[in-house]
Enzyme design. Structure first.
Site, short mmCIF file in Angstrom:
data_model
loop_
_atom_site.label_atom_id
_atom_site.label_comp_id
_atom_site.label_asym_id
_atom_site.label_seq_id
_atom_site.Cartn_x
_atom_site.Cartn_y
_atom_site.Cartn_z
N HIS A 1 0.94 -1.18 -0.07
CA HIS A 1 -0.08 -0.05 -0.05
C HIS A 1 0.92 1.16 -0.03
O HIS A 1 1.69 1.48 -0.93
CB HIS A 1 -0.96 -0.08 1.23
CG HIS A 1 -2.09 0.97 1.27
ND1 HIS A 1 -2.53 1.61 0.26
CD2 HIS A 1 -2.72 1.08 2.24
CE1 HIS A 1 -3.53 2.40 0.59
NE2 HIS A 1 -3.69 2.35 1.87
N HIS B 1 -2.08 -2.34 -9.57
CA HIS B 1 -2.92 -1.69 -8.95
C HIS B 1 -4.13 -2.78 -8.63
O HIS B 1 -4.47 -3.17 -9.68
CB HIS B 1 -3.40 -0.24 -8.99
CG HIS B 1 -4.03 0.43 -8.23
ND1 HIS B 1 -5.51 0.49 -7.92
CD2 HIS B 1 -3.60 1.32 -7.17
CE1 HIS B 1 -5.75 1.30 -7.02
NE2 HIS B 1 -4.72 2.05 -6.61
N ASP C 1 2.68 6.06 -6.45
CA ASP C 1 3.89 6.05 -5.69
C ASP C 1 5.26 6.23 -6.48
O ASP C 1 6.06 6.90 -6.13
CB ASP C 1 3.86 4.90 -4.86
CG ASP C 1 2.76 4.88 -3.91
OD1 ASP C 1 2.66 5.94 -3.49
OD2 ASP C 1 2.30 3.75 -3.47
N1 ACO Z 1 5.44 -6.14 -10.35
C1 ACO Z 1 5.52 -7.43 -10.92
N2 ACO Z 1 4.40 -8.23 -11.14
C2 ACO Z 1 3.39 -7.89 -10.36
C3 ACO Z 1 3.09 -6.61 -9.84
C4 ACO Z 1 4.67 -5.88 -9.75
N3 ACO Z 1 4.41 -4.62 -8.96
N4 ACO Z 1 2.20 -6.16 -9.31
C5 ACO Z 1 1.32 -7.49 -9.60
N5 ACO Z 1 2.00 -8.27 -10.47
C6 ACO Z 1 1.81 -9.37 -10.99
C7 ACO Z 1 1.87 -10.41 -9.82
O1 ACO Z 1 3.03 -11.21 -9.87
C8 ACO Z 1 0.43 -11.57 -10.40
O2 ACO Z 1 1.17 -12.19 -11.31
P1 ACO Z 1 0.73 -13.73 -11.82
O3 ACO Z 1 -0.65 -13.79 -11.98
O4 ACO Z 1 1.58 -14.26 -12.93
O5 ACO Z 1 1.00 -14.32 -10.62
C9 ACO Z 1 -0.24 -10.46 -11.21
O6 ACO Z 1 0.28 -9.25 -11.33
C10 ACO Z 1 -1.44 -10.01 -10.18
O7 ACO Z 1 -0.95 -9.59 -8.80
P2 ACO Z 1 -1.74 -9.53 -7.54
O8 ACO Z 1 -1.03 -9.34 -6.28
O9 ACO Z 1 -2.55 -10.84 -7.47
O10 ACO Z 1 -2.73 -8.21 -7.83
P3 ACO Z 1 -3.45 -7.36 -6.99
O11 ACO Z 1 -4.40 -6.70 -7.48
O12 ACO Z 1 -3.82 -8.19 -5.52
O13 ACO Z 1 -2.22 -6.48 -6.52
C11 ACO Z 1 -0.89 -4.72 -5.62
C12 ACO Z 1 -2.29 -5.18 -6.26
C13 ACO Z 1 -1.00 -5.40 -4.34
C14 ACO Z 1 -0.98 -3.32 -5.51
C15 ACO Z 1 0.30 -5.35 -6.53
O14 ACO Z 1 0.10 -4.94 -7.93
C16 ACO Z 1 1.60 -4.96 -5.97
O15 ACO Z 1 1.93 -5.75 -5.18
N6 ACO Z 1 2.38 -3.85 -6.35
C17 ACO Z 1 3.51 -3.71 -5.78
C18 ACO Z 1 3.24 -2.63 -4.56
C19 ACO Z 1 2.82 -1.27 -4.89
O16 ACO Z 1 3.15 -0.70 -5.81
N7 ACO Z 1 1.70 -0.83 -4.01
C20 ACO Z 1 1.02 0.31 -4.22
C21 ACO Z 1 -0.38 0.33 -4.69
S1 ACO Z 1 -0.94 1.67 -4.99
C22 ACO Z 1 -1.17 2.49 -3.48
O17 ACO Z 1 -1.41 1.98 -2.60
C23 ACO Z 1 -1.04 4.03 -3.18
#
Ligand code: ACO
Length: 373
Positions: free
Chosen positions: A219, A258, A309
């Site tokens: 987050h 996201h 971010d």
């Molecule tokens: N880098 C690489 N791969 C990613 C990323 C990333 N940042 N985010 C998602 N993925 C991939 C996952 O590995 C997954 O791949 P797979 O299906 O091959 O296993 C797929 O995308 C789906 O990922 P989930 O984690 O299930 O997606 P979710 O909707 O739950 O996640 C989240 C959203 C937690 C924000 C995720 O994108 C993440 O971890 N991002 C990095 C952290 C981040 O930047 N957070 C800030 C969010 S915005 C905010 O709070 C202001």
């Protein structure tokens, strides 16, 4: 039995009139597009809008702004508590502790009426910036700088952080990022705040919980981890190879992806533009160039878009703000959204209490302790 949605993905958990987020990249505060607000309004104006539900008249804005300026100073007991913290305390932990302490000195702490909640929200908004600056200065062995009532919210924060009045343009860039960070519907920290408020616990408790949730790297904590990524890449020429290697190693690139936005985070365009302008002013646009290359490669390789971010972090770095303050700065602004949601939840409350599907053991025969070895 109803279907379990991991992470509540796609679940509509309540109604709100504060903000709407659309997957194609639209973000609206109280009916106004965030682009218009970030480009044309002041932080104080947008805070009034989010908190009170409509744009202020000039007189209302002046009164709100004057109230914020008059409430910035921390109660001496809170400053003394901050002085007792270890100098290596994580700033988000210090902020969470300070908000708990602020509650103890708030004359409205025990009053949960709408009017008292608005007064507490305004006080918290005014004081969080003072706390973040004080936490940083104390950790460096420096004197806490008293707020300057002659400066607006963003400029006052930079002044309290550094001990000198900031450049006007730099303060405006910070202000834009604060507007972008102010509100985002039912994200994890806001939902936490609403769940706490739904038990009829107080506003301070709900904000403390929200700060704890915001700290997580999935987050708000991502704006610190994203900066680590950008610095590790170091040079625009290294960006493509770095991303390809990270993805090969199945690493998550912080600042990308996201839960709601699948094609674009509407805040990115604005943050990117102001980051480039700041870089030009400083005669160094390398950080923006790194970000743009990483963005291009992430889209090509993973079809993932950057979130706010990824573009806010380099702005703070160019301002020479320590990385550990990135998430506290986010909190300094998001406290407006949290407070608005706590008040909205309280206005039309029903306790949050979902079900779970039990998947543990059943029918075990109890063995008294002396037979369990
Ligand atoms: N880098 C690489 N791969 C990613 C990323 C990333 N940042 N985010 C998602 N993925 C991939 C996952 O590995 C997954 O791949 P797979 O299906 O091959 O296993 C797929 O995308 C789906 O990922 P989930 O984690 O299930 O997606 P979710 O909707 O739950 O996640 C989240 C959203 C937690 C924000 C995720 O994108 C993440 O971890 N991002 C990095 C952290 C981040 O930047 N957070 C800030 C969010 S915005 C905010 O709070 C202001």
């Amino acid at each position: 039995m109803s279907e379990v949605k991991a992470g509540l993905e796609g679940v509509v958990a309540g109604e709100t009139a504060i903000c709407s987020v659309r997957p194609e990249g639209e973000l609206v505060y109280r009916g106004y597009d965030v682009h218009d607000l970030a480009e044309q309004a002041s932080f104080e104006e947008v805070a009034y809008l989010v908190l009170l539900g409509r744009l202020p008249t000039r007189a209302e804005l002046e009164a709100f702004d004057a109230e914020l300026r008059s409430q910035r100073a921390l109660p001496p007991g809170v400053v003394e508590s901050l002085e007792l913290l270890p100098s290596d305390a994580v700033p988000m932990d210090a902020l969470r502790t300070a908000v708990s302490a602020l509650a103890l000195y708030d004359p409205d702490a025990g009053d949960d009426s709408r009017e008292a909640n608005l007064r507490k929200a305004t006080r918290l908004l005014a004081r969080l910036a003072t706390v973040v600056a004080a936490v940083h200065r104390l950790s460096q062995g420096l004197e806490v700088v008293a707020p300057d009532p002659g400066l607006n919210h963003a400029a006052s924060f930079l002044h309290m952080l550094r001990g000198e009045r900031p450049d006007e343009f730099e303060a405006r860039v910070l202000e834009v990022t604060l507007i972008l960070y102010m509100e985002h519907e039912f994200n994890a920290s806001t939902f936490t705040a609403r769940v706490i408020a739904s038990t009829l616990a107080d506003l301070y408790g709900a904000v403390v919980g929200a700060i704890a949730a915001l700290k997580g790297p999935l987050h708000g904590g991502a704006n610190e981890k994203a900066m680590d990524v950008i610095l590790e890449i170091g040079e625009p020429e290294r960006a493509e190879g770095w991303v390809e290697e990270s993805l090969r190693e199945k690493k998550r690139v912080m600042g990308f992806g996201h839960r709601i936005y699948k094609t674009a985070d509407s805040r990115v365009e604005v943050a990117k533009k102001w980051g480039v302008l700041l870089g030009r002013q400083l005669d160094d646009t390398r950080l923006s160039e790194i970000c743009m290359t990483v963005e291009e490669v992430m889209r090509r390789e993973k079809n993932l878009c950057p979130n706010v971010d990824f573009y806010a972090a380099p702005i703070y770095h160019m301002m020479k703000i320590p990385i550990g303050l990135n998430t506290p700065i986010f909190a300094m602004s998001r406290v407006v959204g949290w407070s608005a949601h706590i008040i909205e939840q309280t206005d039309n409350n029903r306790l949050y209490r979902p079900n779970s599907r039990y998947v543990g053991a059943t029918g075990l025969e109890f063995q008294p302790l002396d037979r369990r070895g």
